[in-house]
Design an enzyme around this catalytic site. Structure first.
Site, PDB file in Angstrom:
ATOM      1  N   HIS A 131      -8.723  32.286  58.378  1.00 59.20           N
ATOM      2  CA  HIS A 131      -9.848  33.172  58.699  1.00 59.20           C
ATOM      3  C   HIS A 131      -9.982  34.286  57.646  1.00 59.20           C
ATOM      4  O   HIS A 131     -11.074  34.517  57.105  1.00 59.20           O
ATOM      5  CB  HIS A 131      -9.620  33.766  60.088  1.00 59.20           C
ATOM      6  CG  HIS A 131     -10.687  34.699  60.557  1.00 59.20           C
ATOM      7  ND1 HIS A 131     -11.700  34.301  61.407  1.00 59.20           N
ATOM      8  CD2 HIS A 131     -10.914  36.016  60.309  1.00 59.20           C
ATOM      9  CE1 HIS A 131     -12.499  35.326  61.643  1.00 59.20           C
ATOM     10  NE2 HIS A 131     -12.049  36.391  60.993  1.00 59.20           N
ATOM     11  N   GLU A 132      -8.888  34.973  57.354  1.00 58.98           N
ATOM     12  CA  GLU A 132      -8.969  36.082  56.389  1.00 58.98           C
ATOM     13  C   GLU A 132      -9.303  35.559  54.991  1.00 58.98           C
ATOM     14  O   GLU A 132     -10.047  36.204  54.246  1.00 58.98           O
ATOM     15  CB  GLU A 132      -7.662  36.889  56.371  1.00 58.98           C
ATOM     16  CG  GLU A 132      -7.357  37.620  57.682  1.00 58.98           C
ATOM     17  CD  GLU A 132      -8.490  38.510  58.195  1.00 58.98           C
ATOM     18  OE1 GLU A 132      -9.297  38.991  57.390  1.00 58.98           O
ATOM     19  OE2 GLU A 132      -8.585  38.691  59.428  1.00 58.98           O
ATOM     20  N   HIS A 141     -18.456  36.118  60.196  1.00 51.73           N
ATOM     21  CA  HIS A 141     -18.047  35.524  61.467  1.00 51.73           C
ATOM     22  C   HIS A 141     -19.059  34.475  61.903  1.00 51.73           C
ATOM     23  O   HIS A 141     -20.256  34.594  61.638  1.00 51.73           O
ATOM     24  CB  HIS A 141     -17.872  36.610  62.529  1.00 51.73           C
ATOM     25  CG  HIS A 141     -16.647  37.424  62.266  1.00 51.73           C
ATOM     26  ND1 HIS A 141     -16.549  38.761  62.527  1.00 51.73           N
ATOM     27  CD2 HIS A 141     -15.443  37.060  61.738  1.00 51.73           C
ATOM     28  CE1 HIS A 141     -15.347  39.184  62.175  1.00 51.73           C
ATOM     29  NE2 HIS A 141     -14.661  38.185  61.689  1.00 51.73           N
ATOM     30  N   CYS A 166     -16.083  25.079  60.445  1.00 50.45           N
ATOM     31  CA  CYS A 166     -17.121  24.171  60.928  1.00 50.45           C
ATOM     32  C   CYS A 166     -17.881  23.642  59.696  1.00 50.45           C
ATOM     33  O   CYS A 166     -17.701  24.139  58.586  1.00 50.45           O
ATOM     34  CB  CYS A 166     -18.064  24.901  61.890  1.00 50.45           C
ATOM     35  SG  CYS A 166     -19.143  26.113  61.108  1.00 50.45           S
ATOM     36  N   CYS A 169     -19.807  26.453  57.811  1.00 53.56           N
ATOM     37  CA  CYS A 169     -18.937  27.388  57.075  1.00 53.56           C
ATOM     38  C   CYS A 169     -18.269  26.690  55.898  1.00 53.56           C
ATOM     39  O   CYS A 169     -18.088  27.280  54.837  1.00 53.56           O
ATOM     40  CB  CYS A 169     -17.888  27.994  58.000  1.00 53.56           C
ATOM     41  SG  CYS A 169     -18.583  29.208  59.149  1.00 53.56           S
TER      42      CYS A 169
HETATM   43 ZN   LIG Z   1     -12.928  38.207  60.751  1.00 50.89          ZN
HETATM   44 ZN   LIG Z   2     -18.296  28.253  61.250  1.00 49.74          ZN
END
Ligand SMILES: [Zn+2]
Ligand SMILES: [Zn+2]
Length: 180
Positions: A131-132, A141, A166, A169
């Site tokens: 995530h980071e 986000h 996903c 992303c």
């Molecule tokens: Zn975040």
């Molecule tokens: Zn996504």
């Protein structure tokens, strides 16, 4: 050749965990990943009132040392982190500098009164680190609760989401990696 470099600040992870993390990051980002221990003084980031550390203060300490902006640096700390306006954070990223931080503290089941569970801890670590790193490649986000870029309000959100991007992303990630 651009790399992901993980610095462990006054914390330690078993080789099996590091191997799994390396394999996941190299799979998702197609970038070589290296690990180093780092001893920097983070005491001045400690807030006595909150009993937490100010994430940005730790990250900013390393700005002067980062001369290759293309590499992505991630700090692992085992202290509880905060940013003004939030009760706590799992991590924080500074895309302009290519530096992010992840706290191990709230990824451990024992933080919530459960039994230690290395499998669960490792899954959470893979997700929060991915995530980071996504933020370091200028991803925002994502509304998809299964996407690793979904915002985690609590550890339940982290456990619900996958450790992968996903389709949308992932498309943005690959596009951004070409220009950043
Ligand atoms: Zn975040
Ligand atoms: Zn996504």
């Amino acid at each position: 050749m651009r790399k992901i470099i993980v610095f462990l600040i006054y914390t330690h992870l078993r080789d099996e965990i590091l191997r799994e993390l390396k394999s996941h990051l190299e799979d998702v980002f197609s970038l070589e990943t290296e690990f180093y221990g780092l001893s920097i003084d983070i005491n001045d980031a400690y807030n006595f009132t909150r009993n937490q550390y100010l994430a940005s203060k730790i990250i900013k300490k390393m700005f002067p040392y980062k001369n290759n902006w293309k590499d992505k640096w991630i700090f692992f700390v085992d202290v509880d982190l905060y940013t003004p306006g939030l009760n706590f954070i799992f991590g924080e990223a500074y895309p302009r500098y290519g530096i992010a931080i992840v706290s191990l503290t709230r990824l451990k089941p024992e933080f919530y009164g459960s039994k230690p569970n290395e499998r669960l801890f490792t899954e959470r670590l893979l997700k929060e680190t991915t995530h980071e790193l996504g933020h370091l490649f200028y991803l925002h986000h994502c509304e998809n609760p299964n996407c690793v870029m979904h915002f985690s309000n609590s550890i339940l959100d982290t456990d619900r989401k996958s450790k992968y991007f996903c389709l949308n992303c992932n498309f943005l990630l690959k596009a951004n990696m070409l220009i950043i």
